[in-house]
Design a protein around this motif. Sequence first.
Motif: not given
Length: 235
Positions: A93-116
């Motif tokens: 579950i610790a590894n799943l949580e970290r994988a989820g963190d990486e997915a969230a990082r990708i989502a934030r990157m998408a948001r930032d690219i749109v904002a730029s």
Amino acid sequence: MDDKPHLSTQFEAEINAVSTRVLEMGGQVESQLAQAIYALRHLDIEAARNVLQVEKRVNQMEVDIDAEITQIIAKRQPTARDLRLLVAISKTIANLERAGDEAARIARMARDIVASGVPMSIGISDLQHGSDLAIEQLRKSLDAFARLDEKAAVDIVESDFRIDDEFEGFTRKVITYVMEDPRAISTMLDLMFVAKAIERIGDHAKNIAEFVIYIVRGADVRHNKQAFREVADSL
């Protein structure tokens, strides 16, 4: 009256309940990753927001499942394979949580690219194959966990190099794009972070597969190629 069978049945029910929660958490992370890639590919702000909402749910699931594991260990005082299973679940579950963190990082990157407002010089399609592989690895590792399938776990560990190859190939493309158009450096760095996040998700899937081997064999093959090779050769 001997109550051992009753206690054994209760313990098995508790283990099954926790394992089911782990698979539910894994399903959330799979969906989160797929939606994050969609958000990036289509620059979809709403999809990115949904990923970040799921991140909160995944984080809470880790806390809740870990509390259940702690309670079971305190109450049942398991040994041998049962204890290995609970330890492996905690690490899974610790590894799943970290994988989820990486997915969230990708989502934030998408948001930032749109904002730029800066157009991407390299299509997200160049990352699609690697993300598909990472999602597939995660799904397979959860399936191996559900069935405690040692052979499937070994296959997952051995195929992890495919995601690493995808990352290296993408890195070469990025370097080429930057050399041709230095103005694209900022966006290319963003996408390099995405590619690295995808690679890490593959690593987390591999870790889960290694935990399956640990449960079944009692052998910790992480960072131990010889131990892993012994397990693989015995199958």
